[in-house]
Scaffold this motif. Structure first.
Motif, PDB file in Angstrom:
ATOM      1  N   ASP A 109       0.816  -1.218   0.000  1.00 51.36           N
ATOM      2  CA  ASP A 109       0.000   0.000   0.000  1.00 51.36           C
ATOM      3  C   ASP A 109       0.851   1.270   0.000  1.00 51.36           C
ATOM      4  OD1 ASP A 109      -2.304  -1.591   0.196  1.00 51.36           O
ATOM      5  OD2 ASP A 109      -2.254  -1.559   2.392  1.00 51.36           O
ATOM      6  N   HIS A 110       2.166   1.119   0.043  1.00 50.24           N
ATOM      7  CA  HIS A 110       3.074   2.254   0.223  1.00 50.24           C
ATOM      8  C   HIS A 110       2.786   3.410  -0.738  1.00 50.24           C
ATOM      9  CE1 HIS A 110       6.958   4.238   1.207  1.00 50.24           C
ATOM     10  NE2 HIS A 110       6.901   4.604  -0.066  1.00 50.24           N
ATOM     11  N   GLU A 111       2.769   3.142  -2.023  1.00 48.02           N
ATOM     12  CA  GLU A 111       2.622   4.210  -3.011  1.00 48.02           C
ATOM     13  C   GLU A 111       1.292   4.930  -2.847  1.00 48.02           C
ATOM     14  OE1 GLU A 111       4.864   5.387  -4.965  1.00 48.02           O
ATOM     15  OE2 GLU A 111       6.346   3.892  -4.337  1.00 48.02           O
ATOM     16  N   GLU A 112       0.223   4.162  -2.597  1.00 44.61           N
ATOM     17  CA  GLU A 112      -1.100   4.774  -2.451  1.00 44.61           C
ATOM     18  C   GLU A 112      -1.147   5.652  -1.207  1.00 44.61           C
ATOM     19  OE1 GLU A 112      -5.826   3.514  -2.188  1.00 44.61           O
ATOM     20  OE2 GLU A 112      -4.282   1.965  -2.461  1.00 44.61           O
ATOM     21  N   ILE A 113      -0.573   5.156  -0.106  1.00 50.85           N
ATOM     22  CA  ILE A 113      -0.568   5.938   1.132  1.00 50.85           C
ATOM     23  C   ILE A 113       0.175   7.252   0.940  1.00 50.85           C
ATOM     24  CG2 ILE A 113       0.307   6.022   3.504  1.00 50.85           C
ATOM     25  CD1 ILE A 113      -0.171   2.993   3.645  1.00 50.85           C
ATOM     26  N   PHE A 114       1.355   7.170   0.374  1.00 47.82           N
ATOM     27  CA  PHE A 114       2.157   8.383   0.212  1.00 47.82           C
ATOM     28  C   PHE A 114       1.514   9.352  -0.776  1.00 47.82           C
ATOM     29  CE2 PHE A 114       6.434   8.085   2.288  1.00 47.82           C
ATOM     30  CZ  PHE A 114       6.075   7.053   3.144  1.00 47.82           C
ATOM     31  N   SER A 115       0.856   8.819  -1.796  1.00 47.96           N
ATOM     32  CA  SER A 115       0.159   9.678  -2.752  1.00 47.96           C
ATOM     33  C   SER A 115      -0.986  10.417  -2.067  1.00 47.96           C
ATOM     34  CB  SER A 115      -0.377   8.834  -3.913  1.00 47.96           C
ATOM     35  OG  SER A 115      -1.136   9.625  -4.797  1.00 47.96           O
ATOM     36  N   GLU A 116      -1.729   9.710  -1.194  1.00 44.67           N
ATOM     37  CA  GLU A 116      -2.844  10.327  -0.479  1.00 44.67           C
ATOM     38  C   GLU A 116      -2.349  11.371   0.524  1.00 44.67           C
ATOM     39  OE1 GLU A 116      -6.318   9.983  -0.649  1.00 44.67           O
ATOM     40  OE2 GLU A 116      -5.696   9.185  -2.588  1.00 44.67           O
ATOM     41  N   ILE A 117      -1.226  11.110   1.163  1.00 46.39           N
ATOM     42  CA  ILE A 117      -0.673  12.084   2.105  1.00 46.39           C
ATOM     43  C   ILE A 117      -0.240  13.351   1.359  1.00 46.39           C
ATOM     44  CG2 ILE A 117       1.278  12.565   3.645  1.00 46.39           C
ATOM     45  CD1 ILE A 117       1.104   9.671   4.598  1.00 46.39           C
ATOM     46  N   GLU A 118       0.399  13.164   0.218  1.00 46.17           N
ATOM     47  CA  GLU A 118       0.810  14.328  -0.589  1.00 46.17           C
ATOM     48  C   GLU A 118      -0.408  15.142  -1.008  1.00 46.17           C
ATOM     49  OE1 GLU A 118       4.853  13.610  -2.958  1.00 46.17           O
ATOM     50  OE2 GLU A 118       3.330  12.099  -3.457  1.00 46.17           O
ATOM     51  N   ARG A 119      -1.480  14.454  -1.414  1.00 46.48           N
ATOM     52  CA  ARG A 119      -2.704  15.158  -1.795  1.00 46.48           C
ATOM     53  C   ARG A 119      -3.243  15.971  -0.617  1.00 46.48           C
ATOM     54  NH1 ARG A 119      -7.193  14.695   0.063  1.00 46.48           N
ATOM     55  NH2 ARG A 119      -6.743  12.700   1.086  1.00 46.48           N
ATOM     56  N   ALA A 120      -3.174  15.394   0.575  1.00 49.63           N
ATOM     57  CA  ALA A 120      -3.766  16.028   1.747  1.00 49.63           C
ATOM     58  C   ALA A 120      -3.041  17.300   2.178  1.00 49.63           C
ATOM     59  CB  ALA A 120      -3.794  15.034   2.905  1.00 49.63           C
ATOM     60  N   ILE A 121      -1.770  17.441   1.811  1.00 51.32           N
ATOM     61  CA  ILE A 121      -1.014  18.618   2.266  1.00 51.32           C
ATOM     62  C   ILE A 121      -0.628  19.559   1.129  1.00 51.32           C
ATOM     63  CG2 ILE A 121      -0.096  17.457   4.308  1.00 51.32           C
ATOM     64  CD1 ILE A 121       2.522  17.037   2.769  1.00 51.32           C
ATOM     65  N   GLU A 122      -0.985  19.208  -0.102  1.00 52.82           N
ATOM     66  CA  GLU A 122      -0.600  20.067  -1.217  1.00 52.82           C
ATOM     67  C   GLU A 122      -1.302  21.421  -1.101  1.00 52.82           C
ATOM     68  OE1 GLU A 122      -1.693  18.292  -4.877  1.00 52.82           O
ATOM     69  OE2 GLU A 122      -3.833  18.141  -4.404  1.00 52.82           O
ATOM     70  N   ASP A 123      -0.630  22.448  -1.514  1.00 50.42           N
ATOM     71  CA  ASP A 123      -1.145  23.817  -1.483  1.00 50.42           C
ATOM     72  C   ASP A 123      -1.475  24.294  -0.072  1.00 50.42           C
ATOM     73  OD1 ASP A 123      -1.024  23.850  -4.295  1.00 50.42           O
ATOM     74  OD2 ASP A 123      -3.035  22.982  -4.452  1.00 50.42           O
ATOM     75  N   HIS A 124      -0.868  23.658   0.927  1.00 49.59           N
ATOM     76  CA  HIS A 124      -1.096  24.073   2.302  1.00 49.59           C
ATOM     77  C   HIS A 124       0.153  24.794   2.812  1.00 49.59           C
ATOM     78  CE1 HIS A 124      -2.504  24.104   6.418  1.00 49.59           C
ATOM     79  NE2 HIS A 124      -1.406  23.498   6.824  1.00 49.59           N
ATOM     80  N   SER A 125      -0.010  26.068   3.129  1.00 48.25           N
ATOM     81  CA  SER A 125       1.132  26.865   3.568  1.00 48.25           C
ATOM     82  C   SER A 125       1.215  26.987   5.078  1.00 48.25           C
ATOM     83  CB  SER A 125       1.046  28.274   2.961  1.00 48.25           C
ATOM     84  OG  SER A 125      -0.172  28.909   3.350  1.00 48.25           O
TER      85      SER A 125
END
Length: 528
Positions: A109-125
């Motif tokens: 599940d590694h790639e999916e987890i990391f992809s979802e985490i990146e989505r969750a913090i993108e554009d967050h300053s």
């Protein structure tokens, strides 16, 4: 605060640590922490986590009646089926927060987890936070003792010893302002290849990118203890391993739960010196006891294992059949004998064994301090959830009655094996050897409870209710109260799975205190 503090919750379990942060409220009434990704692999815990994420979607709004209906009825539909129809937008948001399903760090599940985490913090300053603790079974003293009995077991080949490296990889990916890592006290003495696991973890957490050989920016952190006075941070190396242990009972948590909690703060985040004990505000010599958090819950009786019919009359008859043995064993104290007699006499009506939902027909007396009542209670609740007594062997109920009466007149001290007369002793050849000296443990009325662990799912003997008239072990809700889960926190799965979830969790109230510490550090850094 200029923006919400986004949280990545790893090894989340049923969500105890995340609950504490999510429920932290500032003096102005705002909720600065928002969980945007929770990772949990066990299916029943993930269902609990998702249901709670759904509940949080209504912060600032009225929680719909549908939520309480789901809790209060023997709903045959799953939460997925129930809420995707009634509240589709909020349920979809909850599922996104918990990554759509159970996921395991360190797996395919590694790639999916990391992809979802990146989505969750993108554009967050704004500020970011990572919380969680790798599974502790390989580090706990009980787990290590069990592992020694496994033929061919070697710590070097136990993947659980190295799941903290997945935590490091997420730290490297997220580069949070602060992280909170929790684990069992046994971590301090665990070794692999003769090397201290905790010493290595401390070293690796100082710079996660360097520890995992990453090409990302090498963010450096300072590791702060929460329950020990801080020295000048220039002398950070002076902290000893034991300084990172928190004794939860010293901070209003009604159990003797001792855990390692590391607070990692970006070196460039701290603009001033941090001194004193970070959790000093909540330290108290007045410990909270089981009677203060359990007294207002509906009374229940246990059932009888391998007995037909398993009904109230059979339960009461069994209690009577053992009463003379218990009465004789309590001959050292007239008060204890009176308790045993009253326990039988009070069994005039069937309180039942409880269940998924137990209605409250009347308000029961509570011994809770007001501030604790505010934490647990929800005025929209008209009953108690996850409150079902287990079945016990008929002979064990006699031992429970003896143990609870004994503890009541001995300042909460449970009887040892040598205190049991022959007619109450279990049929075990090693019973008197001393290895089973505290086989039966009462969670005494006015003494801090024992640590609630996942083992409660297999064995209720160590978690006997203090009330002799109930003759049983603790329910899931009672264990959840001792763990400081709010009453509207519903645990999914079968009863065994519910016990495991509660036992493995971080007390949400303790997490709530840590959340205020984290918030203050971030706020001070933004003000300077």
């Amino acid at each position: 605060m200029t923006d919400t503090i986004r949280i990545i919750d790893l090894f989340a379990g049923p969500g105890g640590l995340g609950e504490g942060f999510s429920e932290y409220q500032t003096d102005t009434g705002s909720f600065p922490f928002k969980i945007v990704a929770s990772v949990e692999k066990e299916q029943s815990a993930h269902k609990t986590l998702t249901l709670r994420a759904f509940y949080r979607q209504f912060r600032g709004r009225k929680v719909p009646d549908a939520y309480y209906k789901y809790l209060s009825t023997n709903e045959k539909r799953s939460a997925e089926e129930f809420f995707s129809e009634k509240c589709p937008e909020e349920w979809a948001a909850a599922k996104q927060e918990t990554l759509g399903g159970p996921k395991a760090l360190g797996s395919e599940d590694h790639e999916e987890i990391f992809s979802e985490i990146e989505r969750a913090i993108e554009d967050h300053s704004g500020p970011k936070l990572v919380i969680g603790g790798p599974p502790c079974q390989a580090y706990s003293l009980v787990g290590r003792a069990r592992n020694k009995g496994i033929k061919g077991y070697t710590a070097e080949k136990d993947d659980r010893h190295f799941l903290y490296q997945e935590y490091l990889k997420v730290l490297d990916l997220v580069q949070p302002d602060i992280f909170v890592m929790e684990n069992v006290k046994g971590l301090l003495t665990a070794k692999v290849n003769g090397e201290s696991i905790f010493e290595k973890i401390r070293k690796d957490l100082l710079c996660p990118a360097r520890a995992v050989n990453s090409d990302r920016e090498q963010i450096e952190y300072e590791l702060l203890p929460l329950a020990s006075p801080l020295e000048d941070l220039g002398g950070l190396g002076h902290f000893q391993n034991k300084d990172f242990v928190i004794r939860a009972e010293d901070f209003g948590i009604p159990q003797a739960r001792h855990r390692v909690i590391l607070l990692g703060v970006r070196k460039n985040l701290r603009k001033g010196n941090i001194q004193g004990e970070l959790l000093a505000k909540w330290r108290s010599d007045a410990h909270i006891t089981p009677s203060q958090v359990l007294a207002d819950l509906p009374r229940l009786r246990s059932g009888l294992t391998r007995h037909k019919p398993n009904d109230f009359n059979s339960w009461r008859d069994n209690l009577y059949n053992g009463l003379s043995k218990v009465y004789s064993a309590l001959s050292f104290s007239q008060a204890a004998q009176d308790l045993a007699q009253r326990a039988y006499e009070s069994a005039s009506g069937d309180p039942g064994q409880g269940g998924r939902f137990v209605p409250l027909s009347r308000s029961l007396a509570t011994k809770m301090p007001g501030w604790l009542k505010d934490w647990y209670k929800d005025d929209a609740m008209v009953g108690v959830v996850n409150h079902e007594a287990r079945n016990h062997m008929p002979e064990d109920l006699h031992r429970y009655l003896f143990a609870s009466c004994h503890a009541s007149v001995n300042k909460g001290a449970s009887p040892r094996s040598a205190d049991y007369p022959e007619e109450l002793a279990p049929a075990h050849k090693n019973w008197k050897s001393g290895n089973f000296a505290d086989r039966f443990k009462v969670q005494a009325e006015n003494r801090v409870a024992s640590t609630v662990t996942s083992h409660i799912s297999k064995d209720g003997h160590y978690f006997i209710h203090y009330d002799p008239s109930q003759c049983r072990s603790l329910t899931v809700r009672e264990a959840a109260r001792i763990q400081t889960f709010p009453d509207n926190y519903f645990f999914e799965g079968n009863r065994t799975q519910q016990y495991v979830q509660v036992g493995n969790a971080v007390p949400p109230l303790l997490a709530n205190y840590i959340a205020e510490v984290v918030h203050d550090i971030i706020q001070e850094s933004e003000a300077l």
